[in-house]
Design a protein around this motif. Structure first.
Motif, PDB file in Angstrom:
ATOM      1  N   VAL A  56       6.855  -4.289  -4.606  1.00 22.02           N
ATOM      2  CA  VAL A  56       6.179  -3.363  -3.692  1.00 22.02           C
ATOM      3  C   VAL A  56       5.499  -4.072  -2.538  1.00 22.02           C
ATOM      4  O   VAL A  56       4.958  -3.414  -1.640  1.00 22.02           O
ATOM      5  CB  VAL A  56       5.152  -2.468  -4.432  1.00 22.02           C
ATOM      6  CG1 VAL A  56       5.803  -1.780  -5.620  1.00 22.02           C
ATOM      7  CG2 VAL A  56       3.924  -3.246  -4.861  1.00 22.02           C
TER       8      VAL A  56
ATOM      9  N   ARG B 290       5.318  -2.910   1.218  1.00 20.57           N
ATOM     10  CA  ARG B 290       5.515  -1.455   1.274  1.00 20.57           C
ATOM     11  C   ARG B 290       4.274  -0.691   0.818  1.00 20.57           C
ATOM     12  O   ARG B 290       3.980   0.379   1.333  1.00 20.57           O
ATOM     13  CB  ARG B 290       6.703  -1.046   0.389  1.00 20.57           C
ATOM     14  CG  ARG B 290       8.018  -1.678   0.779  1.00 20.57           C
ATOM     15  CD  ARG B 290       9.179  -1.072   0.001  1.00 20.57           C
ATOM     16  NE  ARG B 290       9.078  -1.289  -1.442  1.00 20.57           N
ATOM     17  CZ  ARG B 290       9.068  -0.308  -2.341  1.00 20.57           C
ATOM     18  NH1 ARG B 290       9.129   0.962  -1.958  1.00 20.57           N
ATOM     19  NH2 ARG B 290       8.991  -0.599  -3.640  1.00 20.57           N
TER      20      ARG B 290
ATOM     21  N   GLY C  88      12.583   6.526   1.643  1.00 17.98           N
ATOM     22  CA  GLY C  88      12.086   6.134   2.948  1.00 17.98           C
ATOM     23  C   GLY C  88      10.787   6.804   3.347  1.00 17.98           C
ATOM     24  O   GLY C  88      10.177   6.426   4.352  1.00 17.98           O
TER      25      GLY C  88
ATOM     26  N   ASP D  98      10.915   3.719  -7.375  1.00 19.43           N
ATOM     27  CA  ASP D  98       9.463   3.883  -7.419  1.00 19.43           C
ATOM     28  C   ASP D  98       9.056   5.133  -8.192  1.00 19.43           C
ATOM     29  O   ASP D  98       7.855   5.360  -8.418  1.00 19.43           O
ATOM     30  CB  ASP D  98       8.890   3.972  -5.998  1.00 19.43           C
ATOM     31  CG  ASP D  98       9.074   2.699  -5.194  1.00 19.43           C
ATOM     32  OD1 ASP D  98       9.430   2.804  -4.005  1.00 19.43           O
ATOM     33  OD2 ASP D  98       8.878   1.607  -5.760  1.00 19.43           O
TER      34      ASP D  98
ATOM     35  N   SER E 286       6.765   8.457   2.599  1.00 22.93           N
ATOM     36  CA  SER E 286       5.468   7.876   2.262  1.00 22.93           C
ATOM     37  C   SER E 286       4.623   8.862   1.469  1.00 22.93           C
ATOM     38  O   SER E 286       4.764  10.081   1.611  1.00 22.93           O
ATOM     39  CB  SER E 286       4.702   7.501   3.541  1.00 22.93           C
ATOM     40  OG  SER E 286       5.391   6.531   4.289  1.00 22.93           O
TER      41      SER E 286
ATOM     42  N   MET F 118       1.751   4.221  -0.060  1.00 18.35           N
ATOM     43  CA  MET F 118       3.107   3.827  -0.430  1.00 18.35           C
ATOM     44  C   MET F 118       4.058   4.240   0.683  1.00 18.35           C
ATOM     45  O   MET F 118       4.204   5.434   0.964  1.00 18.35           O
ATOM     46  CB  MET F 118       3.508   4.497  -1.748  1.00 18.35           C
ATOM     47  CG  MET F 118       2.518   4.240  -2.875  1.00 18.35           C
ATOM     48  SD  MET F 118       3.084   4.868  -4.478  1.00 18.35           S
ATOM     49  CE  MET F 118       3.141   6.614  -4.140  1.00 18.35           C
ATOM     50  N   ASN F 119       4.676   3.264   1.301  1.00 18.02           N
ATOM     51  CA  ASN F 119       5.625   3.499   2.388  1.00 18.02           C
ATOM     52  C   ASN F 119       7.020   3.052   1.975  1.00 18.02           C
ATOM     53  O   ASN F 119       7.180   2.278   1.030  1.00 18.02           O
ATOM     54  CB  ASN F 119       5.188   2.736   3.639  1.00 18.02           C
ATOM     55  CG  ASN F 119       3.843   3.174   4.161  1.00 18.02           C
ATOM     56  OD1 ASN F 119       3.458   4.336   4.051  1.00 18.02           O
ATOM     57  ND2 ASN F 119       3.109   2.236   4.744  1.00 18.02           N
ATOM     58  N   ASP F 120       8.011   3.532   2.713  1.00 16.67           N
ATOM     59  CA  ASP F 120       9.405   3.165   2.450  1.00 16.67           C
ATOM     60  C   ASP F 120       9.733   3.317   0.958  1.00 16.67           C
ATOM     61  O   ASP F 120      10.269   2.407   0.320  1.00 16.67           O
ATOM     62  CB  ASP F 120       9.674   1.731   2.914  1.00 16.67           C
ATOM     63  CG  ASP F 120      11.143   1.364   2.874  1.00 16.67           C
ATOM     64  OD1 ASP F 120      11.456   0.160   2.759  1.00 16.67           O
ATOM     65  OD2 ASP F 120      11.995   2.281   2.934  1.00 16.67           O
ATOM     66  N   LEU F 121       9.417   4.464   0.433  1.00 18.37           N
ATOM     67  CA  LEU F 121       9.609   4.690  -0.997  1.00 18.37           C
ATOM     68  C   LEU F 121      11.080   4.696  -1.379  1.00 18.37           C
ATOM     69  O   LEU F 121      11.945   5.153  -0.608  1.00 18.37           O
ATOM     70  CB  LEU F 121       8.941   6.004  -1.411  1.00 18.37           C
ATOM     71  CG  LEU F 121       7.414   5.906  -1.554  1.00 18.37           C
ATOM     72  CD1 LEU F 121       6.769   7.272  -1.484  1.00 18.37           C
ATOM     73  CD2 LEU F 121       7.060   5.198  -2.851  1.00 18.37           C
ATOM     74  N   LYS F 122      11.349   4.196  -2.568  1.00 25.67           N
ATOM     75  CA  LYS F 122      12.699   4.085  -3.097  1.00 25.67           C
ATOM     76  C   LYS F 122      12.799   4.871  -4.399  1.00 25.67           C
ATOM     77  O   LYS F 122      11.782   5.081  -5.082  1.00 25.67           O
ATOM     78  CB  LYS F 122      13.033   2.611  -3.354  1.00 25.67           C
ATOM     79  CG  LYS F 122      12.824   1.700  -2.142  1.00 25.67           C
ATOM     80  CD  LYS F 122      13.065   0.259  -2.492  1.00 25.67           C
ATOM     81  CE  LYS F 122      12.726  -0.683  -1.336  1.00 25.67           C
ATOM     82  NZ  LYS F 122      13.541  -0.404  -0.136  1.00 25.67           N
TER      83      LYS F 122
END
Length: 115
Positions: free
Chosen positions: A63, A66, A15, A89, A17, A82-86
């Motif tokens: 991606v 995001r 979640g 990623d 960045s 990069m946002n809302d990273l999982k």
């Protein structure tokens, strides 16, 4: 010749960045396209995002919405926000510059998404 140096990687919680930077030097005027790729352990290197000299952008489906690729011509730098990273990623991220006569890579920067 073009030299590319990535920075900005690190460890982030799901979640979170990060903003990666790709600083270019050398014959930067000859760069037509900059790509961001990533490679996870044991997997192939995958194209993540692209920006052309004209500012057109493209993203891999996973991606979209995001990640954002952008460029600052005054600083000769391309960014990957990069946002809302999982966790998926997690990879080494590389920038790749294409000119009319060459294909140049940076050394990569590690991104780890983990709680």
């Amino acid at each position: 010749q073009v030299q590319l140096v990535e920075s900005g990687g690190g460890l982030v919680q799901p979640g979170g960045s990060l903003r990666l930077s790709c600083a270019a030097s050398g014959s930067i005027f000859s760069i037509n396209i900059i790509h961001w790729y990533r490679q996870a352990p044991g997997k192939e290197r995958d194209l993540v995002a692209t920006i052309t000299s004209g500012g057109s952008t493209n993203y891999r489906n996973s991606v979209k919405g995001r990640f954002t690729i952008s460029r600052d011509n005054a600083k000769n730098t391309v960014y990957l926000q990069m946002n809302d990273l999982k966790p998926e990623d997690t990879a080494v991220y590389y920038c790749n510059g294409i000119t009319g006569v060459g294909n140049y890579w940076g050394q990569g920067t590690q991104v780890t998404v983990s709680s």
